[in-house]
Scaffold this active site. Structure first.
Site, short mmCIF file in Angstrom:
data_model
loop_
_atom_site.label_atom_id
_atom_site.label_comp_id
_atom_site.label_asym_id
_atom_site.label_seq_id
_atom_site.Cartn_x
_atom_site.Cartn_y
_atom_site.Cartn_z
N GLU A 276 0.82 -1.22 0.00
CA GLU A 276 0.00 0.00 0.00
C GLU A 276 0.85 1.27 0.00
O GLU A 276 0.49 2.27 -0.64
CB GLU A 276 -0.92 -0.01 1.22
CG GLU A 276 -1.95 1.11 1.23
CD GLU A 276 -2.95 0.94 2.37
OE1 GLU A 276 -3.32 1.95 2.99
OE2 GLU A 276 -3.37 -0.21 2.63
N ASP A 277 1.98 1.25 0.69
CA ASP A 277 2.74 2.48 0.91
C ASP A 277 4.15 2.51 0.33
O ASP A 277 4.85 3.51 0.50
CB ASP A 277 2.82 2.76 2.42
CG ASP A 277 1.47 3.07 3.03
OD1 ASP A 277 0.58 3.53 2.29
OD2 ASP A 277 1.29 2.85 4.24
#
Length: 221
Positions: A92-93
């Site tokens: 996600e990051d």
């Protein structure tokens, strides 16, 4: 190699798994080596990131802390679940892919991470809605990661609210988190009890004390 700060966070967490409390699986040298390799991978991926708290803590403290909550509050020491906790924000990051996770850590770990990863192509409102809905259908390992992730974030907010946040924003985050947790109930009684205690907590903002959950929302839990 790990940055000195990352080494300290890893050493602190591993030391929390005291020999008398660690099941035979985690005492196995291969499992411990695998877990440390997972921490090393996540520390490298998150190396340039910081949390949003005023102190801007190194981001790696969060996933390691989530894994620690699963082990030390939830009493769960399943290796794949702990790995997924450590890796849960990498796709996600960071530039990590699910294929990369599957190649390095196996399909079970990658699948747990997949179930707790938001689709950044969606709006923030839609992502929050999806989290509530998806909590119902996630596998057990992913539910454990999500419970511990929520617990860590909520405790973190109470201890140190980001400078740009308001009382309404913090309380709104708690209300939304409670909706997610409601769809995870029955997963782990200890983590859920810790979350309920956190929902019932208060915080101080500009010299005034506020309930983390507005009264009506807290009573509805």
């Amino acid at each position: 190699p790990l940055h000195r700060t990352h080494q300290l966070h890893m050493a602190s967490w591993v030391s929390a798994l005291r020999p008398g409390e660690v099941p035979s699986q985690m005492q196995d040298e291969h499992s411990l080596a695998t877990l440390l390799r997972t921490v090393d991978f996540a520390a490298h991926k998150h190396r340039a990131q910081r949390r949003k708290d005023p102190a801007q803590t190194p981001y790696i403290q969060h996933p390691v802390g989530v894994a620690s909550l699963i082990a030390n509050v939830g009493g769960v020491n399943d290796l794949a679940v702990l790995q997924a906790a450590i890796l849960h924000d990498t796709v996600e990051d960071t530039d990590t892919t699910f294929d990369e996770l599957e190649e390095k850590f196996g399909n079970v770990v990658a699948d747990y991470v997949r179930h707790v990863t938001d689709d950044k192509k969606l709006s923030k409102v839609e992502r929050k809605k999806k989290q509530i809905e998806h909590a119902l259908v996630s596998p057990q390992g992913a539910k454990l990661v999500k419970l511990a992730d929520k617990l860590y974030n909520l405790r973190d907010l109470l201890a140190s609210m980001p400078k740009s946040w308001t009382v309404d924003r913090l309380q709104g985050y708690f209300v939304w988190s409670a909706a997610v947790v409601d769809n995870l109930r029955g997963t782990n009684a200890s983590l859920e009890k810790a979350l309920d205690d956190t929902f019932a907590a208060h915080f101080t903002y500009e010299g005034k004390t506020y309930p983390a959950m507005p009264a009506g929302d807290r009573d509805a839990l």
